[in-house]
Design an enzyme around this catalytic site. Structure first.
Site, PDB file in Angstrom:
ATOM      1  N   ARG A   1     -24.790  49.418 -21.388  1.00  0.00           N
ATOM      2  CA  ARG A   1     -26.110  49.586 -20.777  1.00  0.00           C
ATOM      3  C   ARG A   1     -26.951  50.563 -21.590  1.00  0.00           C
ATOM      4  O   ARG A   1     -26.432  51.356 -22.385  1.00  0.00           O
ATOM      5  CB  ARG A   1     -25.971  50.117 -19.348  1.00  0.00           C
ATOM      6  CG  ARG A   1     -25.268  51.465 -19.312  1.00  0.00           C
ATOM      7  CD  ARG A   1     -25.440  52.203 -18.015  1.00  0.00           C
ATOM      8  NE  ARG A   1     -24.659  53.438 -18.028  1.00  0.00           N
ATOM      9  CZ  ARG A   1     -25.035  54.549 -18.636  1.00  0.00           C
ATOM     10  NH1 ARG A   1     -26.180  54.597 -19.286  1.00  0.00           N
ATOM     11  NH2 ARG A   1     -24.266  55.622 -18.615  1.00  0.00           N
TER      12      ARG A   1
ATOM     13  N   GLY B   1     -29.346  53.942 -22.018  1.00  0.00           N
ATOM     14  CA  GLY B   1     -29.328  55.269 -21.448  1.00  0.00           C
ATOM     15  C   GLY B   1     -28.234  56.152 -21.999  1.00  0.00           C
ATOM     16  O   GLY B   1     -27.637  55.872 -23.038  1.00  0.00           O
TER      17      GLY B   1
ATOM     18  N   TYR C   1     -22.525  59.643 -14.096  1.00  0.00           N
ATOM     19  CA  TYR C   1     -21.303  59.780 -13.302  1.00  0.00           C
ATOM     20  C   TYR C   1     -21.273  58.701 -12.232  1.00  0.00           C
ATOM     21  O   TYR C   1     -22.297  58.373 -11.630  1.00  0.00           O
ATOM     22  CB  TYR C   1     -21.259  61.160 -12.624  1.00  0.00           C
ATOM     23  CG  TYR C   1     -20.224  61.266 -11.525  1.00  0.00           C
ATOM     24  CD1 TYR C   1     -18.880  61.441 -11.833  1.00  0.00           C
ATOM     25  CD2 TYR C   1     -20.590  61.182 -10.183  1.00  0.00           C
ATOM     26  CE1 TYR C   1     -17.917  61.526 -10.821  1.00  0.00           C
ATOM     27  CE2 TYR C   1     -19.647  61.276  -9.171  1.00  0.00           C
ATOM     28  CZ  TYR C   1     -18.311  61.442  -9.499  1.00  0.00           C
ATOM     29  OH  TYR C   1     -17.375  61.519  -8.499  1.00  0.00           O
ATOM     30  N   HIS C   2     -20.082  58.145 -11.993  1.00  0.00           N
ATOM     31  CA  HIS C   2     -19.848  57.278 -10.845  1.00  0.00           C
ATOM     32  C   HIS C   2     -18.644  57.808 -10.086  1.00  0.00           C
ATOM     33  O   HIS C   2     -17.683  58.310 -10.695  1.00  0.00           O
ATOM     34  CB  HIS C   2     -19.568  55.834 -11.267  1.00  0.00           C
ATOM     35  CG  HIS C   2     -20.722  55.150 -11.925  1.00  0.00           C
ATOM     36  ND1 HIS C   2     -22.010  55.224 -11.442  1.00  0.00           N
ATOM     37  CD2 HIS C   2     -20.784  54.369 -13.039  1.00  0.00           C
ATOM     38  CE1 HIS C   2     -22.809  54.517 -12.219  1.00  0.00           C
ATOM     39  NE2 HIS C   2     -22.090  53.996 -13.201  1.00  0.00           N
TER      40      HIS C   2
ATOM     41  N   ALA D   1     -30.137  56.428 -10.132  1.00  0.00           N
ATOM     42  CA  ALA D   1     -30.249  56.146 -11.567  1.00  0.00           C
ATOM     43  C   ALA D   1     -30.296  54.640 -11.798  1.00  0.00           C
ATOM     44  O   ALA D   1     -29.838  53.851 -10.965  1.00  0.00           O
ATOM     45  CB  ALA D   1     -29.067  56.760 -12.318  1.00  0.00           C
ATOM     46  N   ILE D   2     -30.864  54.263 -12.928  1.00  0.00           N
ATOM     47  CA  ILE D   2     -30.966  52.862 -13.325  1.00  0.00           C
ATOM     48  C   ILE D   2     -30.435  52.730 -14.743  1.00  0.00           C
ATOM     49  O   ILE D   2     -30.806  53.495 -15.632  1.00  0.00           O
ATOM     50  CB  ILE D   2     -32.423  52.367 -13.270  1.00  0.00           C
ATOM     51  CG1 ILE D   2     -32.975  52.481 -11.852  1.00  0.00           C
ATOM     52  CG2 ILE D   2     -32.540  50.933 -13.783  1.00  0.00           C
ATOM     53  CD1 ILE D   2     -34.468  52.179 -11.747  1.00  0.00           C
ATOM     54  N   GLY D   3     -29.569  51.767 -14.950  1.00  0.00           N
ATOM     55  CA  GLY D   3     -29.076  51.480 -16.292  1.00  0.00           C
ATOM     56  C   GLY D   3     -28.797  49.998 -16.412  1.00  0.00           C
ATOM     57  O   GLY D   3     -27.985  49.449 -15.656  1.00  0.00           O
TER      58      GLY D   3
ATOM     59  N   ILE E   1     -28.037  49.728 -10.673  1.00  0.00           N
ATOM     60  CA  ILE E   1     -28.523  50.980 -10.099  1.00  0.00           C
ATOM     61  C   ILE E   1     -27.369  51.732  -9.445  1.00  0.00           C
ATOM     62  O   ILE E   1     -26.330  51.147  -9.106  1.00  0.00           O
ATOM     63  CB  ILE E   1     -29.637  50.736  -9.060  1.00  0.00           C
ATOM     64  CG1 ILE E   1     -29.080  50.028  -7.821  1.00  0.00           C
ATOM     65  CG2 ILE E   1     -30.775  49.925  -9.677  1.00  0.00           C
ATOM     66  CD1 ILE E   1     -30.073  49.903  -6.681  1.00  0.00           C
TER      67      ILE E   1
ATOM     68  N   CYS F   1     -27.900  61.642 -17.529  1.00  0.00           N
ATOM     69  CA  CYS F   1     -28.988  60.863 -18.126  1.00  0.00           C
ATOM     70  C   CYS F   1     -29.783  61.667 -19.163  1.00  0.00           C
ATOM     71  O   CYS F   1     -30.937  61.348 -19.452  1.00  0.00           O
ATOM     72  CB  CYS F   1     -29.908  60.301 -17.060  1.00  0.00           C
ATOM     73  SG  CYS F   1     -29.052  59.243 -15.866  1.00  0.00           S
TER      74      CYS F   1
END
Length: 252
Positions: free
Chosen positions: A99, A101, A105-106, A174-176, A188, A205
């Site tokens: 992706r 960016g 973190y997830h 966040a968006i990637g 997202i 980010c």
């Protein structure tokens, strides 16, 4: 998570282009599959499942899909990730991601929505797609009385934090994304109730001058089921009808 440069105001883009013409599919298109994973999904498995399904969409053998997941704690590095932004490299597993960016973190308590849409059936306009994702998040947050805002030069959704000081703000979503043959994937991430301390192992980010927040941090207690329902309700006027699939324990 996504880095893309756009001309003009992002607010103007959303108001002038998205508001009048949502990113709806061509008439007669099948509904978007709406799928929710049961339990945490390992990141490599999620990416492999996305790759497989995106290929099917591009080949005309798969339907568009939204896949809602949670991951175990991990960091991902986008295509613009800077090594110095990984502050604690041995804290959690780190995965390179295709992706756009930088580092993100997830983990548990964060809703990740993987967005697999065919922009050939809609409008092959990447900036409009990003604006639509932002609007989707903003409308979802509004259902919980959270005011999410865009920021010029930054992708993602931000929340003003006057309680922390003048001009302070935190990122709540966040968006990637990645696009292949105008089929989108990745997506997202919305912080519902993750451990915010886990973000301290990276510069999220690439933005060091702002913090991160969540529903819970802002005093809004919501279950993941409630957030999922709000996501689906906000999705329809922007992207079209959905068809709920049975919950899955395995990606695919």
């Amino acid at each position: 998570m996504l880095e893309t440069k756009t001309a003009g105001s992002r607010e103007s883009l959303a108001a002038d282009r998205l508001g009048a013409r949502p990113l709806l599919p061509a008439p007669g298109s099948p509904p978007v599959e709406w799928r929710i994973a049961e339990g945490p999904i390992a990141y490599p498995e999620a990416v492999a499942a996305m790759e497989e399904h995106v290929a099917a969409i591009a080949a005309g053998t798969g339907n568009e899909r939204i896949w809602l997941v949670e991951h175990p704690p991990l960091y991902t590095a986008g295509t613009s990730a800077k090594p110095n932004d990984l502050i604690v490299p041995d804290r959690f597993p780190v995965f390179e991601s295709g992706r756009g960016g930088q580092y993100t973190y997830h983990g548990p308590g964060q809703r990740v929505a993987y967005v697999m849409l065919d922009l050939n059936r809609r409008r092959p306009d990447l900036r409009l797609f990003v604006a639509a994702l932002e609007e989707w998040i903003i409308r979802t947050l509004a259902a919980f009385n959270i005011r999410g805002e865009r920021r010029e030069g930054r992708v993602g959704i931000w929340v003003p934090r006057p309680d922390k000081g003048l001009g302070r703000e935190d990122k709540i979503a966040a968006i990637g994304i990645r696009v292949r043959r105008w089929v989108t994937f990745h997506g997202i991430a919305i912080n519902v109730d993750p451990d915010l301390e886990h973000f301290s192992g990276i510069v999220p980010c690439g933005v060091s001058e702002a913090g991160v927040t969540s529903f819970a941090d802002l005093g809004h207690i919501a279950s993941m089921t409630e957030v999922d329902a709000a996501l689906r309700e906000a999705f329809t006027p922007l992207f079209g009808e959905t068809l709920r699939l049975p919950a899955d324990k395995l990606p695919g």
